[in-house]
Design an enzyme around this catalytic site. Sequence first.
Site, PDB file in Angstrom:
ATOM      1  N   HIS A 178      23.141  27.715  12.511  1.00  0.00           N
ATOM      2  CA  HIS A 178      22.277  28.890  12.530  1.00  0.00           C
ATOM      3  C   HIS A 178      22.347  29.597  11.190  1.00  0.00           C
ATOM      4  O   HIS A 178      23.441  29.792  10.662  1.00  0.00           O
ATOM      5  CB  HIS A 178      22.712  29.846  13.640  1.00  0.00           C
ATOM      6  CG  HIS A 178      21.941  31.133  13.656  1.00  0.00           C
ATOM      7  ND1 HIS A 178      20.654  31.209  14.129  1.00  0.00           N
ATOM      8  CD2 HIS A 178      22.279  32.385  13.222  1.00  0.00           C
ATOM      9  CE1 HIS A 178      20.223  32.454  14.005  1.00  0.00           C
ATOM     10  NE2 HIS A 178      21.206  33.187  13.459  1.00  0.00           N
TER      11      HIS A 178
ATOM     12  N   THR B 191       0.824  -1.206   0.000  1.00  0.00           N
ATOM     13  CA  THR B 191       0.000   0.000   0.000  1.00  0.00           C
ATOM     14  C   THR B 191       0.856   1.252   0.000  1.00  0.00           C
ATOM     15  O   THR B 191       0.579   2.213  -0.716  1.00  0.00           O
ATOM     16  CB  THR B 191      -0.927   0.000   1.240  1.00  0.00           C
ATOM     17  OG1 THR B 191      -1.871  -1.065   1.118  1.00  0.00           O
ATOM     18  CG2 THR B 191      -1.677   1.311   1.374  1.00  0.00           C
TER      19      THR B 191
ATOM     20  N   GLY C 186      -6.769  11.557   6.355  1.00  0.00           N
ATOM     21  CA  GLY C 186      -7.788  12.561   6.110  1.00  0.00           C
ATOM     22  C   GLY C 186      -7.214  13.963   6.002  1.00  0.00           C
ATOM     23  O   GLY C 186      -7.574  14.727   5.096  1.00  0.00           O
TER      24      GLY C 186
END
Length: 468
Positions: A446, A46, A188
């Site tokens: 950073h 799947t 969903g």
Amino acid sequence: MSESSNNQFEVAIIGGGPGGYVAAIRCAQLGLKTALVEKRKTLGGTCLNVGCIPSKALLHTSEQFVFAAHHAAEAGVEIDGQVSLNLETVMKKKDKVVQQLTGGVDMLVKKRGITRFDGHGKLLGDGKIAIDDKEEITAKNIILATGSSVVDLPFLPQDGETIVSSDQAIAFDSVPENLVVIGAGAIGLELGSVWARYGSKVTVVEFLPKVAAGYDDDVSKLLERSFKKQGLSIHTNTKVTGTKEIDGKLNVVAEKKGKELTFPADKVLVAVGRKPYTENLGLDSVGITPTDRGFIEIDDHFKTSADGIFAIGDIVRGPMLAHKAEEEGVAIAEMIAGKAGHVNYDVIPNVIYTEPEVAGVGITEAQAKDKGIAVKVGKFPLTGNGRAIASDATDGMVKIIACAETDKILGGQIVAKGASEMISEIVTHMEYGGSAEDLGRTVHAHPTISEAIKEAGLAVDKAAIHSL
């Protein structure tokens, strides 16, 4: 049915999804003569065929479309002419991604010398497997990895056209004007986001009190606010009861606080979960009886009640996640080969690939409270992160849950652009038993959004630098 010495194996695996094909590859790596039985024409289950991969391709292209159509100008990117959607091209791109990955898995299996059998595998007993009732193979060890299928609603049966599952919702040939999504979990929310970006009026109906139910309330509320800003209509604490026709149009009928609600729908996506797939597997022939929920019971070494038969992935306990099945596939292969296979179930991450993404690992703050575990919590909002501000990605936060006594990290949750990539850092620290201080003292580049993880780690002891 025929059988020869060529059909006798040390290991045979039924199911070619993430758990099955990974188990097969690891078995082959360890020198075991291995067979892989799969009923689909392509490997990957799947996940690769109609789940994880195609949905991520659609999420990516829909994000690009939304930027071009609605946000490019404000970012200084001028596009001459109207931005339009070519859904046919979108679907071709999605299909190409799927074909590339399923083809790659097929090549890996062939290169490892794994014998692949096309067809439905069924247990016969005594180590035998029938394939489409036409061919028979024998194996000393059998691994069941047949995955899961979608859950249907008895009062709202799927017809594959109007009432659909995710299998069809990744392949609409036009953008539905109104899409009702039943279920505010990963499937969903992800597919609802895709079609909202492409222009659908999306209504998400959830029976539970919040979206993304597996996360803490503050995380779920942040997500819900973000989705609503993106145009999704979300109704929690709402129970779907059926459908009816109003003025010639299909409507989903729901109930909330004793009042009836109706939502017009051109398509209805039923996304209320998945169930173990063991249909016609022949479990009764070997004395295996699934639980009431359809799961196969196993011990800590993946052994079923039948000698020589093991089970992994969605058909056994634990989260129904591809990476969980993969880890189990590796572990059982190593155990069969006499090695010390192991899966650390405390550090399996879970992700919803919306925008922003949400990712979590370990226990939540609410779960810690329910278990009576004293914890310290550190949070850092992305509104205080330089890279997030520069990238228009300030909807989000990082949350670290640590043991109040030892400072050991017990869990973490991230809402951020790229949370699916960032969660691995928390997983890694948890894998070796790291503390919130360890996380807070880990040097981060950073500017990066991942600095929010460092700050949340520091915030556990109220030492965050860029937070009031």
